[in-house]
Design a protein around this motif. Structure first.
Motif, PDB file in Angstrom:
ATOM      1  N   LEU A 316      81.778 -57.856 -11.916  1.00  0.00           N
ATOM      2  CA  LEU A 316      80.852 -57.528 -13.002  1.00  0.00           C
ATOM      3  C   LEU A 316      80.725 -58.696 -13.974  1.00  0.00           C
ATOM      4  N   GLY A 317      81.840 -59.386 -14.256  1.00  0.00           N
ATOM      5  CA  GLY A 317      81.765 -60.553 -15.132  1.00  0.00           C
ATOM      6  C   GLY A 317      80.819 -61.607 -14.584  1.00  0.00           C
ATOM      7  N   ASN A 318      80.844 -61.839 -13.278  1.00  0.00           N
ATOM      8  CA  ASN A 318      79.914 -62.791 -12.667  1.00  0.00           C
ATOM      9  C   ASN A 318      78.480 -62.304 -12.740  1.00  0.00           C
ATOM     10  N   GLY A 323      74.528 -67.876 -16.665  1.00  0.00           N
ATOM     11  CA  GLY A 323      74.552 -69.102 -15.886  1.00  0.00           C
ATOM     12  C   GLY A 323      74.950 -68.901 -14.438  1.00  0.00           C
ATOM     13  N   ARG A 324      75.361 -67.689 -14.082  1.00  0.00           N
ATOM     14  CA  ARG A 324      75.789 -67.432 -12.721  1.00  0.00           C
ATOM     15  C   ARG A 324      74.590 -66.972 -11.897  1.00  0.00           C
ATOM     16  N   SER A 328      72.432 -59.930  -8.554  1.00  0.00           N
ATOM     17  CA  SER A 328      72.366 -58.615  -7.897  1.00  0.00           C
ATOM     18  C   SER A 328      73.498 -58.365  -6.916  1.00  0.00           C
ATOM     19  N   PRO A 329      73.843 -59.303  -6.025  1.00  0.00           N
ATOM     20  CA  PRO A 329      74.967 -59.013  -5.127  1.00  0.00           C
ATOM     21  C   PRO A 329      76.302 -58.868  -5.853  1.00  0.00           C
ATOM     22  N   TRP A 330      76.471 -59.570  -6.973  1.00  0.00           N
ATOM     23  CA  TRP A 330      77.691 -59.367  -7.759  1.00  0.00           C
ATOM     24  C   TRP A 330      77.725 -57.944  -8.323  1.00  0.00           C
ATOM     25  N   PHE A 331      76.574 -57.470  -8.777  1.00  0.00           N
ATOM     26  CA  PHE A 331      76.507 -56.086  -9.261  1.00  0.00           C
ATOM     27  C   PHE A 331      76.822 -55.109  -8.135  1.00  0.00           C
ATOM     28  N   PHE A 332      76.284 -55.373  -6.959  1.00  0.00           N
ATOM     29  CA  PHE A 332      76.531 -54.510  -5.798  1.00  0.00           C
ATOM     30  C   PHE A 332      78.020 -54.470  -5.469  1.00  0.00           C
ATOM     31  N   GLU A 484      83.189 -68.557 -20.720  1.00  0.00           N
ATOM     32  CA  GLU A 484      82.732 -67.343 -20.043  1.00  0.00           C
ATOM     33  C   GLU A 484      82.666 -66.215 -21.072  1.00  0.00           C
ATOM     34  N   PRO A 485      81.664 -66.226 -21.953  1.00  0.00           N
ATOM     35  CA  PRO A 485      81.619 -65.222 -23.025  1.00  0.00           C
ATOM     36  C   PRO A 485      81.518 -63.790 -22.507  1.00  0.00           C
ATOM     37  N   SER A 486      80.755 -63.588 -21.439  1.00  0.00           N
ATOM     38  CA  SER A 486      80.616 -62.229 -20.904  1.00  0.00           C
ATOM     39  C   SER A 486      81.934 -61.737 -20.324  1.00  0.00           C
TER      40      SER A 486
END
Length: 779
Positions: A316-318, A323-324, A328-332, A484-486
């Motif tokens: 989720l962080g990615n 900047g990443r 969508s695939p990271w969310f998946f 990596e603020p998020s």
């Protein structure tokens, strides 16, 4: 560097080599499966030692490898269907870890359905995994080539850096090896595992599915532990810890990738993952938590949630970082890990849902609407998964969930609970939860102590101190940099949510929550490093910069190791390590490993097999149900079916046993298939059923006789055939044990009698009604 692995861009010779390699790799998998099924050492060579056990452990390590690649192949297949370019956009390490976590999510969902279809058979497990194993070979080849090129490039660019990186990575490898010996291979588990987790796992395999069975409340706890059941079908009863080890190790690599993103030029990259694995090697806990077995048992699903927590935060962080690329695939991947975590541990949905909401609020304040939608989407995923599980629970059992029974009792389908056979047990849980809520840890310094111990700060306070001091210095001297603020916001929200969960919910069941809370370990690690990395040391001060990036991580690691030595008795750890090594090498048998656990936290002197239980088991044979009046009469022998309250169902008409005549009680038990009863004068009586008229000292001899005894323990059965009378000192000890039993004394006999008297006077179907202790607890 990324790897292209599509067959369109590869020469025919390469494709041919892949085909042959896949065939050989898959055939070895078939051989491994055949070895487990034909040798079946757990059932056929429980007391064996020597080379056969050493070879057995080699096969178990091979199974870990195959499980990893099977889950990776499933995840890669799913991601390639929806996001085919992820193979080229992600680094190899990122893709492998994400693939595994996606595979775990999809795999648990599939296996949940397969379990309800009653298809938990070894052949089905082989059919499900064999194509995935075959398909995974191409990734093995690609990853091997990529790793070799990366190492060569590293040595070409800087020999010194390559040597330093190799030495640091060896810390991770050493921790992984020790973790494999102590937690991955050695048969441990602890009190709860011996008493009811393991019997439930065995019942699921025996019944070929996850429909409600005799270990009643584990239907709510453990039915979603699908990959564990899959591994047991592929191998044997010692598979649960192999699954946990596989995922913990994968999450360690993911944590390494996370730290690399937050502080790319420091030794934190290697120190934190090594510390993460190292913490789980020996986990006795402190104070009352050590007396109750500590934490970190790989046989239970709590530690699967640890690995999935890392997966959720990392993926989720990615997805949240602007900047990443390729969000969508990271969310998946994060959504898949969330689904898996809720299926495995449904109460985790409340925690992770709170995390998502807190992060969404943070992004709402910053007007980052896309990230707000992403976090709320993740909250919906967790919520829908949880509500779906609750709906299935209610339709099948009539109970939404045992842990929220105080809130849902008024809609409980009492008739379904009665037909299942656990109505009285469910009412007891309601009574117990009422008492636990009334006796929570008080909101004072005791709560602060509970929070500190739940955060495992007795091990990690040097790291936490480094993070806090680094963040303060960065703010004071205005030398802060957010890489990596998020990710930092996500970790902070996870930490705050944990504090809220501990204070609001954890205090009511402090011992259980302490074990459950092990998922906070990687959160504390990552957040501390993230805070420490805020401080930017001027490159003009080279020695100070070098010390901050290299010396500080190593110093913190050494300090944490020293803290562990202060908190935990090192002598016992040495004994645990020696015993684990002996088992891995085959010097002791499975039987000896289960018996010799005195150095492990919270264990009884006899380990996981009570001597009296062994004698009773040998007297009646395998697979015969024996009702024991104790919770410490463990019997981890093959097909040993010891049962007790409250995990096990005795009979749906247990109220007739408790309040009826001895003849009625005998008829109820015989109808339930219970003909043997175990008592030991050495153990405390922990079963209220012994207070029934059938089992009272003045009547028990009329109906039950001694089938077997060793002088301390006795196996009773109906007075038919070759039984002897229960008399003399054993009968006296039996009566004194009942008289002194806290469980028998505290059981709400009058209230339960009134409840079932009211129910029995009603026609079926029975309906829920207010219980006498709701609102207060007079008993």
């Amino acid at each position: 560097m990324t790897v292209q692995t599509t067959s369109q861009s590869l020469p025919l010779t390469t494709i041919t080599r892949w085909s042959w390699g896949s065939a050989v790799f898959a055939l070895c998998y078939l051989g491994l499966f055949a070895t487990f099924k034909t040798a079946d050492l757990y059932h056929r060579a429980f007391e064996a030692s020597g080379l056969v056990i050493a070879f057995y452990n080699v096969c178990r390590v091979a199974l870990i490898i195959y499980l990893f690649w099977a889950m990776q192949s499933l995840g890669d297949l799913a991601l390639s269907m929806f996001y085919p370019a992820h193979r080229y956009r992600w680094s190899t390490a990122d893709r492998l870890c994400a693939d595994v976590f996606v595979g775990v999510g999809i795999g648990h969902l599939i296996l949940l359905i397969v379990g309800f279809l009653q298809l938990y058979f070894s052949l089905v497990a082989l059919v499900l995994t064999f194509p995935l194993v075959w398909r995974s070979w191409r990734d093995i080849v690609a990853v091997s080539a990529e790793a070799r090129r990366a190492i060569e490039d590293q040595f070409r660019s800087s020999l010194l850096k390559a040597i330093v990186a190799g030495l640091c990575f060896s810390l991770f490898a050493m921790a992984a090896l020790l973790l494999l010996l102590v937690k991955g291979l050695f048969p441990a588990g602890g009190h709860d595992y011996f008493l009811h987790y393991f019997p439930y796992y065995e019942a699921v395999i025996r019944h070929h599915g996850i429909w409600p069975n005799e270990v009643w409340y584990h239907y709510f706890y453990s039915k979603g532990n699908g990959i564990t059941f899959l591994a047991m079908l592929l191998s044997d009863a010692l598979a649960p810890q192999l699954v946990t080890y596989c995922l913990i190790l994968t999450s360690g690599i993911a944590l390494m990738r996370m730290i690399r993103q937050m502080c790319p030029t420091s030794l934190w990259i290697y120190v934190i993952p090594a510390l993460y694995l190292g913490i789980f090697i020996y986990t006795p806990g402190v104070a009352e938590f050590a007396a109750n077995g500590g934490w970190g048992d790989f046989e239970k699903q709590h530690e699967l949630v640890v690995a999935l927590s890392v997966a959720i935060l990392w993926c989720l962080g990615n997805s949240l970082e602007d900047g990443r690329g390729y969000r969508s695939p990271w969310f998946f991947a994060a959504a898949s890990a969330t689904v898996a975590s809720v299926i495995v541990e449904r109460t985790y949905a409340y925690y992770i849902g709170l995390v998502f909401v807190l992060v969404a609020i943070g992004f709402f304040v910053g007007r980052r609407w896309r990230n707000v939608a992403t976090c709320l989407g993740m909250a919906v995923v967790a919520g829908v998964t949880l509500l779906s599980l609750y709906a299935v629970n209610y339709l099948i059992t009539g109970l939404v969930d045992d842990q929220i029974m105080l809130l849902t009792w008024n809609i409980t389908d009492v008739e379904k609970l009665y037909r299942w056979g656990d109505l009285l047990l469910a009412i007891i849980v309601h009574w117990s939860l009422t008492g636990l809520a009334a006796n929570s840890v008080p909101l004072n310094l005791d709560t602060l102590r509970f929070v500190v111990l739940s955060l495992r700060l007795e091990l990690l306070y040097p790291l936490v101190a480094a993070g806090v001091v680094g963040a303060i210095l960065a703010l004071v001297f205005r030398r802060a940099r957010l890489r990596e603020p998020s990710m930092l916001l996500l970790l902070a929200a996870a930490f705050i949510a944990f504090l809220i969960l501990t204070v609001v919910a954890g205090r009511a069941q402090a011992i259980s929550f302490y074990r459950y809370a092990s998922f906070v370990v990687p959160i504390v690690l990552a957040l501390s490093v993230s805070l420490a990395s805020l401080l930017v040391v001027s490159s003009q001060w080279r020695f100070l910069d070098l010390a901050y990036r290299c010396v500080l991580p190593v110093g913190v690691l050494a300090a944490c190791v020293y803290c562990a030595q202060l908190a935990y008795p090192s002598g016992r750890f040495s004994a645990v390590l020696q015993q684990a090594r002996s088992f891995a090498l085959g010097r002791i048998s499975i039987d000896e490993a289960y018996v010799g656990q005195t150095s492990w936290p919270g264990r009884m002197p006899f380990g996981a097999i009570y001597p009296g239980a062994r004698g009773a088991y040998q007297a009646v044979g395998r697979g015969v149900p024996i009702w024991t009046f104790h919770v410490h009469s463990y019997c981890m022998l093959p097909d040993c079916d010891f049962r007790t309250h409250a995990p096990f169902i005795m009979s749906r008409d247990i109220d007739r046993l408790l309040y009826g005549t001895p003849e009625e009680g005998k008829a109820v038990l015989q109808a339930a298939g219970l003909n043997y009863f175990f008592f030991s004068r050495e153990l405390q009586v922990a079963d209220f059923a012994i207070g029934a008229s059938l089992f009272r000292p003045d009547t028990v001899g009329q109906y039950l006789g001694v089938k077997w005894t060793d002088g301390n323990s006795v196996l009773l059965t109906w007075r038919e055939g070759d039984t002897k009378p229960l008399e003399g000192e054993m009968l006296k000890s039996y009566g004194e044990a009942i008289e002194n039993s806290i469980v028998v004394k505290s059981f709400p006999w009058r209230a339960m009698d009134a409840i079932f008297d009211r129910l029995r006077r009603q026609p079926h179907p029975w309906r829920s009604f207010p219980l006498p202790w709701e609102g207060n607890r007079p008993y």
